[in-house]
Design a protein around this motif. Structure first.
Motif, PDB file in Angstrom:
ATOM      1  N   ILE A 154       0.835  -1.217   0.000  1.00  0.00           N
ATOM      2  CA  ILE A 154       0.000   0.000   0.000  1.00  0.00           C
ATOM      3  C   ILE A 154       0.871   1.270   0.000  1.00  0.00           C
ATOM      4  O   ILE A 154       0.627   2.166  -0.815  1.00  0.00           O
ATOM      5  N   PRO A 155       1.898   1.376   0.862  1.00  0.00           N
ATOM      6  CA  PRO A 155       2.722   2.599   0.805  1.00  0.00           C
ATOM      7  C   PRO A 155       3.343   2.825  -0.572  1.00  0.00           C
ATOM      8  O   PRO A 155       3.413   3.954  -1.047  1.00  0.00           O
ATOM      9  N   VAL A 156       3.761   1.751  -1.242  1.00  0.00           N
ATOM     10  CA  VAL A 156       4.380   1.910  -2.570  1.00  0.00           C
ATOM     11  C   VAL A 156       3.333   2.365  -3.593  1.00  0.00           C
ATOM     12  O   VAL A 156       3.606   3.232  -4.440  1.00  0.00           O
ATOM     13  N   ILE A 157       2.113   1.837  -3.505  1.00  0.00           N
ATOM     14  CA  ILE A 157       1.057   2.276  -4.445  1.00  0.00           C
ATOM     15  C   ILE A 157       0.821   3.782  -4.263  1.00  0.00           C
ATOM     16  O   ILE A 157       0.753   4.536  -5.233  1.00  0.00           O
ATOM     17  N   PHE A 158       0.706   4.216  -3.011  1.00  0.00           N
ATOM     18  CA  PHE A 158       0.479   5.647  -2.738  1.00  0.00           C
ATOM     19  C   PHE A 158       1.635   6.490  -3.277  1.00  0.00           C
ATOM     20  O   PHE A 158       1.429   7.527  -3.884  1.00  0.00           O
TER      21      PHE A 158
END
Ligand code: S3P
Length: 173
Positions: free
Chosen positions: A45-49
């Protein structure tokens, strides 16, 4: 009593933990939309954001919710911002009754302050949380069939309160 249950609420409201207890009490399988989004994207999730931004993340959330409509026997734990997208607010009740787990912004802050939630990586995360909470509160209220204040309850008590609500509701019908 219900075909699935959908848990919504701010980051730190206990959706995953309460979801686990609900899963063990009902025998329903626990699914977590963040996990499904990360699987769909092949990224955390942090990488997608960081790489694609919040809008892309919301589009993936919508896709995941669409895939859950029509399934049965699930406890669905959602990401805290799932109610932000209008399309998601339409999809959630199609999956099952929506349960809002709530607590005060300060309590939520205490629970998430040491985490790496992408939206709280700001100069003043407490203030960011309070502002986000104020924007989202009416959206949770509009989407949910019930609100449970989880602040003073254990995860087990919260899960039992959810089930008691639907047992009462079923008896009244
Ligand atoms: C988000 C909450 C997170 C995750 C993502 C965005 C939000 O889920 O979906 O970081 O917008 O509030 P949790 O509520 O499980 O932390």
């Amino acid at each position: 009593m219900f075909r699935n249950l959908v848990l919504v609420g701010f980051m730190g409201s206990g959706k995953s933990s309460v979801g686990r207890v609900l899963s063990s009490l009902t025998g329903f399988a626990l699914v977590d939309t963040d996990t499904l989004v990360a699987r769909e994207a092949g990224q955390s999730i942090p990488v997608i954001f960081q790489k694609q931004g919040e809008e892309h993340f919301r589009a993936l959330e919508t896709k995941v919710l669409q895939g859950l409509v029509g399934r049965i026997g699930l406890i669905v734990s959602t990401g805290g911002g799932v109610v932000v997208a209008e399309e998601n607010r339409k999809l959630l009740p199609q999956i099952g009754p929506v349960v809002w787990l709530d607590a005060s912004p300060e309590q939520l802050y205490q629970r998430v302050k040491h985490s790496n939630r992408p939206l709280l990586q700001t100069a003043d995360p407490r203030r960011t949380l309070k502002e986000l909470y104020a924007k989202r509160e009416p959206l949770y209220a509009g989407a949910a069939a019930i609100r449970i204040d989880s602040a003073t309850l254990t995860h087990r008590q919260t899960a039992e309160a959810v089930l008691a609500h639907f047992q009462r509701h079923a008896q009244q019908q």
